[in-house]
Design an enzyme around this catalytic site. Sequence first.
Site, PDB file in Angstrom:
ATOM      1  CG  ASP A 151      -0.408   1.471   1.003  1.00  0.00           C
ATOM      2  OD1 ASP A 151      -0.878   1.010  -0.050  1.00  0.00           O
ATOM      3  OD2 ASP A 151      -0.882   2.459   1.591  1.00  0.00           O
ATOM      4  CG  HIS A 223      -3.449   2.217  -2.157  1.00  0.00           C
ATOM      5  ND1 HIS A 223      -2.993   2.247  -0.851  1.00  0.00           N
ATOM      6  CD2 HIS A 223      -4.750   2.599  -2.112  1.00  0.00           C
ATOM      7  CE1 HIS A 223      -3.973   2.633  -0.052  1.00  0.00           C
ATOM      8  NE2 HIS A 223      -5.052   2.852  -0.787  1.00  0.00           N
ATOM      9  CB  SER A 561      -6.466   5.115   0.859  1.00  0.00           C
ATOM     10  OG  SER A 561      -6.754   3.783   1.165  1.00  0.00           O
TER      11      SER A 561
END
Length: 778
Positions: A151, A223, A561
Site C-alpha cells: 500500500d 490510504h 480498497s
Amino acid sequence: MWLPLCFVVALLAVRPGGGLAGERSNDVYVVYMGAVPRRTSPNFLQESHLRLVGSILSRGKVAQSVVVQQYKHGFSGFAARLSKDEAAALRKKPGVVSVFADPVYQLHTTRSWDFLQQTDVKIDGGARPKAAASSSSAPTTVTDTIIGLLDSGIWPESPSFDDTGFGAVPSTWKGVCMAGADFNSSNCNKKLIGARYYDLGEVDGAGARSWSSSNSPRDEAGHGTHTSSTAAGNAVTGASYYGLASGTAKGGSAASRVAMYRVCSDEGCAGSAILAGFDDAIGDGVDVISVSLGASPYFSPDFSEDPIAIGSFHAVAKGVIVVCSAGNAGPEASTVVNAAPWIMTVAATTIDRAFESDVVLGGGNRSAVKGGAINFSNLDKSPKYPLITGASAKSSSVSGTDSASHCEPGTLDASKIKGKIVLCNHSQSDTSKTVKVDELKSAGAVGSILVKDAERAVTTAYLDFPVTEVTSGAAVDLHSYIASTSEPVATITPSITVTGYKPAPVVAYFSSRGPSAQTGNILKPDLAAPGVDILASWIPTSSLPAGQKQPSQFNLISGTSMACPHVAGAAATVKAWNPTWSPAAIRSAIMTTATQQNNDKAPMTTDSGTVATLFDYGAGQVNPTGALDPGLVYDLAADDYLHFLCNYGYGASQIKLITSPPAGFSCPGNASKDLISDLNYPSIAVTKLGAAASRTVTREVTNVGAQEDATYTVTVSTPAGLDVKVVPSKLHFTSTLKKLAFQVTFSSNNTTAKDAMTGSITWSDGKHTVHSPFAISN
C-alpha cells in the site's frame, strides 16, 4: 512441488515514455524469471541476475548501475533501466518468462465489523483455539498471524497500532523495520512488526539515483494507514470523524500483527515495487497479503506480465493467502480486475450507517426533505435563506438552461446566487461536485442542494460549507415548494449519524463487476465486503472544520480498497483457527458461508435499487463468524493450478519456466478454456454452453467439521431455462472418508437467453450450510 507464478477509479498508467505512450532510451523493465531454482541461495540468484544483464549491455555500462530491484525469495527476476533493444535481447535469453515495461497501478480507494456481526463463538461444543482471540476485541492470547499490506505506507503513531497487550514478535518473522525520512526502527513495535518501502527514484545519465521525498515507510496519502487499521487495527474507543460515526473503531483481526510494504507513491504504484513487496512479504513470513490496488480494466495484462498476478501466484504457492480489491470501475460489466483464480477478489458494499443532512423548507408545516452528506453547517435552524434553482440564476451570457440547472462552472450569475441556497442537478458526466460547490461558495452562495441518484450510497464530505444531496424523487418536493411561493426559503441541517439504515448491504455503484474478461469460466468477484464510508485510522491533515483545533485520527473513505482489508482480516482469523489450512481452503470457508440477503431479509440490491447478481457480489457478503465453521471446503492442490495454466493457454514448456512441476509433467491434449470450469473452485462458471446443450463439471469437498460421521444433502436453486442435476445428491463422510466428489450437469433448454442464468448449489448436514453459486451463459 510447484513454486510460482487491492476512493478512485483504477487507471493504469505507464511511467512517462513507457510502453503505452512510446518508450525512451532507458525505461524501467521488469524481467520475470519464474520460480526460484531449488537449492539456490538469494546471493547466488542476485549474482546470476547481474551476469544476465551484463551479457546484453553495451561496453561501458555496468549491471549494478541499471538494476533497480531484485526478486529472490518467492520468485526470480529483477527490474532494470534498459533500452528497448536491451529489453528485446533479454526476452530471448534462456529462463526468461517475460519482459515488460514497468506499469504503474493505482490505489482502489467502526461500524462495519459490528454490521458483519463479528462475535465470539464456540465451534461445535469444542474449546476455542488458543491462537484465536476474538477478532472484534483487544487480544487476550495474541495470535501470531501476520497481515502484510502492499500500500501507500503507514502512520505508526495511530492508536490502532499500539502494541499494549502483545507478546514477543513471532519467532518465524524475518522482516525488518526500514529507516527512512521521518521514520526509524523505533516506529515499529510488537503490533506493527515490519515496514519496508520501495522507490525507484530518478536516474541521471551517469546512472546516479536521486531519491524522492517518498523514501520512507511513512504514509503520505492515508490510504495504507486506513487499510491496515481496517484489517488488523486495535479496538479504539471514542473514535469518530469530528463527532460523526462515533464508536469503537477496530480491525477485523485485532490480534494479528501488521507489516507494511510501501509500494505506492504520489505517482502511483510501480509494478517493479509491487513485485518487490510480494517477494519480501513471502520471505519475511506473512500469513495474509492484502492488496488494495490494481490495473485498469481496459488494459488487462496477461498473467505472466501482471505484477499482482505473478506475485500472488508465488505467495499462494508458499501458503500465503492473497486478498485483492476488485476495482472501482463499476457499474459497467466486465470491469473486475485481480481476477486470477489464486486471488481472493473483493467487491464493495454498504453498511447500515448513513449521514443525514436534511433540507428544512419554509411555509409552515412542511416536513424536512431528507438528504445525505457530511457537512458541519452553521446555518440557522430556521428556514430563512432564499432558495433558488441553478436554472433561475443562469448567466445572460449562457444560452439554454440545462448547464445552468446543473450549476456548471461559468454558467451562473454570481449576483443572483449571493446569500442563497442553490438547488443544482448533478449527473456522473458533470464537472465534479466539489468543483461546482467551490464555485458556488466563491460566488457567495450560503449553501447548495445537489440532486443525484447515482453514487447516492457514497457520502461526500463538504466540511464547513452547507451542502446536502437528495434523490430526484425528493427533489420533486423541493421544486413543488419553490413553484408554490414567491419567496421560497430553506435551511440545511448539519449532518447526523443514522444507524440501522435499510436496506443494507447494497452493492456500491463504483464496485467493479464481472464477468472477468480474462477468466470467464471463473466467477469473479469472489465475494463482497463493506467498502462505503468506512471509518478507520488516517494521517494528520490541515483541512479542519471550523472550531476544530486537532485533526481527526480517523477518516471516512470509500472504495473496494476498503472492502479488501475486511476480507483480509477475516482470512487472518480463519487462519488463526486453522493454521494448517491452505489458502484455497480458507477462501472456500469465507465464500461458502457468505450471505446474499440484506437486513430486510430480502435479496441484496445494487446502489440503483435493482436486484444484485453474482457478477456484482460473487458468493455474497462476507460473514466472518460463519467462516470459522464452514463444514465443507473446496480445496486446491498444486496440480489444479498447473492444469488451470494449461487450460488457460500456457504450454508445458512455459509452465516449466514459471513453476517447478512434477517430473514428466505435460499439458493434456484436450486443454481448453472451457475446462477451466472444472477447477475445484467454491463457485461455478460455464460460458458458451450453447442452446439445448449440456455441460458436466466436477467438484470435490473435504469435511472439516468436528463431526466426522456426517451426511450432507444437496438442494439446488435453478433458474428458468436451465436444468441442473447433482450426482450424488447425498455425501456421507466418515473418519476415514473425508473427501468426496460430485458432478453437476447443466442442461440449457432456453434458446433465447442473452444473460447468464444464475443459481446455487447448497450442501447441508442440518447444521452447516455450504453455498456455491453458479453462472451459466449460452
